[in-house]
Design a protein around this motif. Structure first.
Motif, mmCIF file in Angstrom:
data_model
loop_
_atom_site.group_PDB
_atom_site.id
_atom_site.type_symbol
_atom_site.label_atom_id
_atom_site.label_comp_id
_atom_site.label_asym_id
_atom_site.label_seq_id
_atom_site.Cartn_x
_atom_site.Cartn_y
_atom_site.Cartn_z
ATOM 1 N N GLU A 199 0.868 -1.174 0.000
ATOM 2 C CA GLU A 199 0.000 0.000 0.000
ATOM 3 C C GLU A 199 0.904 1.222 0.000
ATOM 4 O OE1 GLU A 199 -3.398 2.171 2.760
ATOM 5 O OE2 GLU A 199 -3.409 -0.019 2.568
ATOM 6 N N THR A 200 0.657 2.131 -0.922
ATOM 7 C CA THR A 200 1.535 3.278 -1.104
ATOM 8 C C THR A 200 0.746 4.461 -1.651
ATOM 9 O OG1 THR A 200 3.561 4.053 -2.224
ATOM 10 C CG2 THR A 200 2.167 2.542 -3.453
ATOM 11 N N TRP A 201 1.248 5.658 -1.421
ATOM 12 C CA TRP A 201 0.656 6.834 -2.042
ATOM 13 C C TRP A 201 0.904 6.771 -3.536
ATOM 14 C CZ3 TRP A 201 -2.565 10.258 0.182
ATOM 15 C CH2 TRP A 201 -2.609 10.268 1.589
ATOM 16 N N PHE A 202 -0.060 7.192 -4.309
ATOM 17 C CA PHE A 202 0.069 7.155 -5.760
ATOM 18 C C PHE A 202 1.195 8.085 -6.209
ATOM 19 C CE2 PHE A 202 -1.039 8.609 -10.058
ATOM 20 C CZ PHE A 202 -1.133 7.384 -10.708
ATOM 21 N N PRO A 203 2.131 7.584 -7.030
ATOM 22 C CA PRO A 203 3.234 8.426 -7.499
ATOM 23 C C PRO A 203 2.827 9.199 -8.756
ATOM 24 C CG PRO A 203 3.583 6.170 -8.211
ATOM 25 C CD PRO A 203 2.279 6.184 -7.444
ATOM 26 N N TYR A 204 2.771 10.487 -8.676
ATOM 27 C CA TYR A 204 2.356 11.273 -9.833
ATOM 28 C C TYR A 204 3.505 11.499 -10.817
ATOM 29 C CZ TYR A 204 -1.987 11.958 -7.357
ATOM 30 O OH TYR A 204 -3.177 11.732 -6.722
ATOM 31 N N ASP A 205 4.729 11.250 -10.391
ATOM 32 C CA ASP A 205 5.887 11.340 -11.268
ATOM 33 C C ASP A 205 5.896 10.124 -12.219
ATOM 34 O OD1 ASP A 205 8.798 12.543 -11.690
ATOM 35 O OD2 ASP A 205 8.996 10.356 -11.587
ATOM 36 N N GLU A 206 5.962 10.384 -13.525
ATOM 37 C CA GLU A 206 5.844 9.304 -14.504
ATOM 38 C C GLU A 206 6.984 8.297 -14.413
ATOM 39 O OE1 GLU A 206 5.168 10.587 -18.478
ATOM 40 O OE2 GLU A 206 3.344 11.721 -17.982
ATOM 41 N N ALA A 207 8.191 8.758 -14.121
ATOM 42 C CA ALA A 207 9.325 7.842 -14.000
ATOM 43 C C ALA A 207 9.116 6.882 -12.831
ATOM 44 C CB ALA A 207 10.620 8.634 -13.824
ATOM 45 N N LYS A 208 8.605 7.391 -11.720
ATOM 46 C CA LYS A 208 8.343 6.549 -10.559
ATOM 47 C C LYS A 208 7.194 5.585 -10.834
ATOM 48 C CE LYS A 208 10.164 9.681 -7.032
ATOM 49 N NZ LYS A 208 9.875 10.479 -5.821
ATOM 50 N N GLN A 209 6.232 6.029 -11.624
ATOM 51 C CA GLN A 209 5.131 5.144 -11.999
ATOM 52 C C GLN A 209 5.647 3.944 -12.789
ATOM 53 O OE1 GLN A 209 1.834 7.042 -14.001
ATOM 54 N NE2 GLN A 209 1.765 8.747 -12.554
ATOM 55 N N LYS A 210 6.521 4.201 -13.753
ATOM 56 C CA LYS A 210 7.072 3.126 -14.572
ATOM 57 C C LYS A 210 7.891 2.156 -13.722
ATOM 58 C CE LYS A 210 7.292 5.767 -18.899
ATOM 59 N NZ LYS A 210 8.193 6.357 -19.931
ATOM 60 N N GLU A 211 8.687 2.701 -12.804
ATOM 61 C CA GLU A 211 9.521 1.866 -11.942
ATOM 62 C C GLU A 211 8.657 0.998 -11.032
ATOM 63 O OE1 GLU A 211 13.464 2.350 -9.051
ATOM 64 O OE2 GLU A 211 12.181 4.092 -9.449
ATOM 65 N N LEU A 212 7.600 1.595 -10.490
ATOM 66 C CA LEU A 212 6.711 0.848 -9.612
ATOM 67 C C LEU A 212 5.983 -0.249 -10.381
ATOM 68 C CD1 LEU A 212 5.278 0.388 -6.912
ATOM 69 C CD2 LEU A 212 3.639 2.172 -7.561
ATOM 70 N N LYS A 213 5.456 0.082 -11.548
ATOM 71 C CA LYS A 213 4.720 -0.903 -12.340
ATOM 72 C C LYS A 213 5.617 -2.078 -12.720
ATOM 73 C CE LYS A 213 1.448 0.406 -15.036
ATOM 74 N NZ LYS A 213 0.631 1.018 -16.119
ATOM 75 N N ALA A 214 6.847 -1.784 -13.116
ATOM 76 C CA ALA A 214 7.789 -2.848 -13.484
ATOM 77 C C ALA A 214 8.100 -3.734 -12.285
ATOM 78 C CB ALA A 214 9.068 -2.245 -14.051
ATOM 79 N N GLY A 215 8.272 -3.125 -11.118
ATOM 80 C CA GLY A 215 8.581 -3.889 -9.910
ATOM 81 C C GLY A 215 7.429 -4.775 -9.469
ATOM 82 N N LEU A 216 6.215 -4.252 -9.551
ATOM 83 C CA LEU A 216 5.041 -5.042 -9.171
ATOM 84 C C LEU A 216 4.878 -6.248 -10.086
ATOM 85 C CD1 LEU A 216 2.492 -2.144 -8.492
ATOM 86 C CD2 LEU A 216 3.568 -3.604 -6.767
ATOM 87 N N GLU A 217 5.126 -6.046 -11.380
ATOM 88 C CA GLU A 217 5.038 -7.156 -12.324
ATOM 89 C C GLU A 217 6.152 -8.168 -12.082
ATOM 90 O OE1 GLU A 217 5.083 -5.340 -16.170
ATOM 91 O OE2 GLU A 217 3.003 -4.593 -16.018
ATOM 92 N N LYS A 218 7.352 -7.688 -11.797
ATOM 93 C CA LYS A 218 8.505 -8.571 -11.579
ATOM 94 C C LYS A 218 8.272 -9.515 -10.407
ATOM 95 C CE LYS A 218 13.464 -8.393 -10.454
ATOM 96 N NZ LYS A 218 14.630 -7.487 -10.223
ATOM 97 N N TYR A 219 7.708 -8.989 -9.316
ATOM 98 C CA TYR A 219 7.537 -9.786 -8.101
ATOM 99 C C TYR A 219 6.101 -10.289 -7.913
ATOM 100 C CZ TYR A 219 12.219 -8.225 -6.977
ATOM 101 O OH TYR A 219 13.590 -7.982 -7.015
ATOM 102 N N ASP A 220 5.276 -10.066 -8.937
ATOM 103 C CA ASP A 220 3.881 -10.533 -8.901
ATOM 104 C C ASP A 220 3.179 -10.057 -7.629
ATOM 105 O OD1 ASP A 220 1.569 -11.854 -9.718
ATOM 106 O OD2 ASP A 220 2.141 -13.741 -8.770
ATOM 107 N N LEU A 221 3.199 -8.744 -7.433
ATOM 108 C CA LEU A 221 2.593 -8.138 -6.263
ATOM 109 C C LEU A 221 1.449 -7.218 -6.674
ATOM 110 C CD1 LEU A 221 5.832 -7.236 -4.269
ATOM 111 C CD2 LEU A 221 4.137 -8.954 -3.604
ATOM 112 N N LYS A 222 0.468 -7.095 -5.781
ATOM 113 C CA LYS A 222 -0.676 -6.222 -6.001
ATOM 114 C C LYS A 222 -0.413 -4.869 -5.341
ATOM 115 C CE LYS A 222 -3.912 -10.118 -6.025
ATOM 116 N NZ LYS A 222 -2.846 -11.125 -6.224
ATOM 117 N N VAL A 223 -1.288 -3.902 -5.628
ATOM 118 C CA VAL A 223 -1.111 -2.574 -5.032
ATOM 119 C C VAL A 223 -2.453 -1.980 -4.605
ATOM 120 C CG1 VAL A 223 -1.251 -1.304 -7.234
ATOM 121 C CG2 VAL A 223 0.023 -0.327 -5.297
ATOM 122 N N ILE A 224 -2.430 -1.353 -3.433
ATOM 123 C CA ILE A 224 -3.501 -0.491 -2.952
ATOM 124 C C ILE A 224 -2.929 0.914 -2.906
ATOM 125 C CG2 ILE A 224 -4.963 0.128 -0.980
ATOM 126 C CD1 ILE A 224 -5.034 -2.838 -0.262
#
Length: 290
Positions: free
Chosen positions: A54-79
């Motif tokens: 669970e994390t605050w939504f990152p409005y920075d596009e670079a951080k969004q890409k990094e987060l999305k890639a990490g969630l997919e890599k480790y097969d994790l969900k997000v709130i």
């Protein structure tokens, strides 16, 4: 001799009904106070048995890409966390809140947890934010919950009950640790006002509070046994009576200064991560025999 219908009913009871009665709990780890890289953090989350973060939504596009890639890599969900900007005038704050909510919805998270309104605004003003989320939730199919939190509309129990009367579709994230300190007592499961609120709780922030603070120094310490049990009893009751096949919980013990420190050195007197894993295991133990 058993009739065919009776036999079928018996087989259903013995073999099929337990499947439908089982509940799955998904655990999310907070990134509050995290000092690791996104990859290191997510790897540790995965290794410790969490289903997501669970994390605050990152409005920075670079951080969004990094987060999305990490969630997919480790097969994790997000709130995602979302919040009302209390520093803005009401009308402007409501406009920004709605605009940002749509950006978060586009990510299709498991849930959106909102820090909603302000304790300085009226019930009707705070309700305007809830109305926005109720409409957005119905349109998107994404569960949007409002956290019981100090300084927000839900900072105490009676006002939350009043809001439920105005907005019966209100769905909540219960962080009851806030109410323990606001009301300066351990609020038990059988509290009449609390009982009116619990059916509307769709998400839990699992942190143990007490009469003088929102976070005990270490939930594993025996001196906090009564506070721990009070919280566990409430959480277990909510989950078992929710009717949800999958229930979400975020372990949310925070870093210093939420976590007490040794004077002058500012060294934490306990480990935040260990406290959160301890709480996850304590909740799992309540359901171990299901």
């Amino acid at each position: 001799m058993l009739t065919r219908i009776t036999l079928l009913a018996l087989l259903f009871t013995l073999f099929l009904s337990p499947v439908f009665s089982q509940q799955k709990i998904q655990f999310f780890q907070t990134d509050w106070g995290n000092q690791l890289s996104i990859d290191e953090f997510l790897q540790r989350v995965k290794n410790d048995g969490y289903d997501g973060i669970e994390t605050w939504f990152p409005y920075d596009e670079a951080k969004q890409k990094e987060l999305k890639a990490g969630l997919e890599k480790y097969d994790l969900k997000v709130i995602f966390l979302h919040g009302t900007s209390k520093g803005l005038p009401f009308a402007e704050s409501l406009k920004v809140y709605e605009e940002n909510l749509q950006k978060i919805i586009a990510w299709n998270p498991v849930k959106i947890n909102s820090h909603t309104g302000s304790d300085y605004w009226t019930l009707e003003e705070n309700k305007a934010f809830i109305d926005v989320t109720t409409k957005a939730s119905k349109a998107s199919g994404i569960s949007i919950v409002h956290e019981t939190h100090r300084s927000r509309f839900s900072f105490n129990v009676p006002l939350t009950v009043e809001m439920l009367k105005l907005a019966p579709e209100l769905r909540l994230n219960l962080d009851i640790s806030h109410w323990m300190v606001v009301h300066e007592r351990l609020i038990g499961l059988n509290d009449p006002l609390l009982q009116q609120i619990l059916p509307n709780v769709d998400h839990i922030h699992a942190r143990v509070g007490f009469a003088e603070g929102p976070q005990v120094n270490n939930p594993a310490a025996p001196e906090w046994g009564s506070a721990l049990k009070t919280h566990l009893d409430i959480w277990e009751h909510i989950i078992r009576n929710s009717g949800q096949e999958i229930y979400t919980i975020t372990t949310e013990f925070g870093p210093p200064p939420y976590l007490p420190t040794v004077p002058f050195s500012n060294v934490p007197i306990a480990d935040q991560w260990e406290a959160n894993v301890f709480i996850m295991k304590a909740i799992k133990e309540r359901f171990a025999n299901d």
